[in-house]
Design an enzyme around this catalytic site. Structure first.
Site, PDB file in Angstrom:
ATOM      1  N   HIS A  96       1.505   2.467  -2.026  1.00 59.14           N
ATOM      2  CA  HIS A  96       0.300   3.274  -2.162  1.00 59.14           C
ATOM      3  C   HIS A  96      -0.873   2.550  -1.521  1.00 59.14           C
ATOM      4  O   HIS A  96      -1.098   1.354  -1.752  1.00 59.14           O
ATOM      5  CB  HIS A  96      -0.019   3.543  -3.634  1.00 59.14           C
ATOM      6  CG  HIS A  96      -1.259   4.365  -3.831  1.00 59.14           C
ATOM      7  ND1 HIS A  96      -1.326   5.681  -3.445  1.00 59.14           N
ATOM      8  CD2 HIS A  96      -2.491   4.056  -4.319  1.00 59.14           C
ATOM      9  CE1 HIS A  96      -2.533   6.156  -3.713  1.00 59.14           C
ATOM     10  NE2 HIS A  96      -3.261   5.180  -4.236  1.00 59.14           N
ATOM     11  N   SER A  97      -1.629   3.277  -0.677  1.00 53.91           N
ATOM     12  CA  SER A  97      -2.843   2.761  -0.045  1.00 53.91           C
ATOM     13  C   SER A  97      -2.516   1.495   0.759  1.00 53.91           C
ATOM     14  O   SER A  97      -1.707   1.552   1.677  1.00 53.91           O
ATOM     15  CB  SER A  97      -3.907   2.514  -1.114  1.00 53.91           C
ATOM     16  OG  SER A  97      -5.179   2.352  -0.537  1.00 53.91           O
ATOM     17  N   MET A  98      -3.099   0.341   0.434  1.00 57.33           N
ATOM     18  CA  MET A  98      -2.755  -0.890   1.135  1.00 57.33           C
ATOM     19  C   MET A  98      -1.253  -1.124   1.111  1.00 57.33           C
ATOM     20  O   MET A  98      -0.660  -1.598   2.093  1.00 57.33           O
ATOM     21  CB  MET A  98      -3.470  -2.089   0.522  1.00 57.33           C
ATOM     22  CG  MET A  98      -3.146  -3.421   1.187  1.00 57.33           C
ATOM     23  SD  MET A  98      -3.936  -4.873   0.443  1.00 57.33           S
ATOM     24  CE  MET A  98      -2.837  -5.174  -0.950  1.00 57.33           C
ATOM     25  N   SER A 123       1.910   6.578   0.384  1.00 60.26           N
ATOM     26  CA  SER A 123       1.059   7.359  -0.514  1.00 60.26           C
ATOM     27  C   SER A 123      -0.402   6.949  -0.323  1.00 60.26           C
ATOM     28  O   SER A 123      -0.712   5.765  -0.296  1.00 60.26           O
ATOM     29  CB  SER A 123       1.492   7.102  -1.966  1.00 60.26           C
ATOM     30  OG  SER A 123       0.553   7.599  -2.897  1.00 60.26           O
TER      31      SER A 123
END
Length: 256
Positions: A96-98, A123
């Site tokens: 997710h993200s990073m 994500s």
């Protein structure tokens, strides 16, 4: 495997539940400022069909005395090294993200070394080729906190405690530096299919930017837009878990 290697794996990977009969292995990578326990509910929900390994980056929680790794590439190098050759069951990554950026770079490294990745799940992250100029890591402490509040993360209740905020800020700032200094280096598309989840109101990853993940795989691509902002996944856990199970257990039976 040497004792040192086992020790490194114990540092980097959290296995919250044992899954000796698992049909697949899912490695989960946290967001900026996040840590392995973020994925405890995922592990609990997917056991015993899927073994979940949650990555614990250095510099936080039980690894708080270890130095940070300051780039996406350095994190991806180390994680890929520890995952290389794990072919006893299908291997997938979720970030997710990073974590999505790191998962992408880990997948590139694994495939280059001959380790197959069943599926890359990303994500809340725009495609690597969709760059934005961002500078959160250079802001004042108050500026970083304002950004965290804007994204409405799951740990936002902690921001009312000044001591906790001051404790986590170095971690958050380091992670934002890694994200914001990352530059995608063009290369062959992934052999693994990509499934991209995105919040329809995410301020840091528009649906169009997330759709561009299709350009980074030569296999299938699936876009899953869900209502919400950057941390939409906490509202849609059941939907996301169903997609993971469909891909890794139901559709993945032929790989086992």
């Amino acid at each position: 495997m040497t004792g040192s290697a086992n020790s490194d794996e114990d540092s980097w990977f959290r296995r919250f539940h044992t899954s000796p009969e698992a049909k697949a292995r899912l490695v989960c990578l946290p967001h900026a400022g996040g840590s392995a326990p973020f994925y405890f509910p995922v592990s609990r929900a997917l056991t015993p069909d899927i073994e979940v390994l949650a990555v614990q980056y250095p510099g936080r929680q039980d690894r708080r005395h270890e130095p940070f790794l300051t780039t996406i590439d350095a994190l991806a190098d180390r994680i890929a090294e520890l995952l290389r050759g794990r072919d006893d069951r299908p291997l997938a990554l979720f970030g997710h993200s990073m974590g999505g950026m790191i998962a992408f770079e880990v997948t590139r490294r694994l495939e280059a070394a001959g380790t197959e990745v069943h599926t890359l799940f990303v994500s809340g992250r725009r495609a690597p080729s969709r760059h934005r100029n961002e500078n959160v890591h250079t802001r004042t402490d108050d500026g970083v906190i304002d950004e965290l509040r804007r994204l409405s993360g799951t740990e936002m209740d902690l921001l009312g405690d000044d001591d906790v905020v001051r404790m986590i800020l170095p971690v958050v700032r380091n992670d934002y530096r890694a994200v914001e200094t990352y530059r995608y280096q063009p290369g062959p598309p992934l052999a693994a299919p990509v499934v991209a989840f995105t919040g329809t109101a995410d301020p840091v990853a528009s649906v169009d930017e997330v759709r561009s993940w299709s350009e980074h795989t030569s296999a299938g691509f699936e876009l899953v837009p869900l209502a919400g902002g950057h941390f939409f996944l906490t509202r849609h856990q059941d939907v996301i878990l169903r997609h993971l199970t469909d891909r890794l257990v139901d559709k993945g039976r032929a790989h086992v």
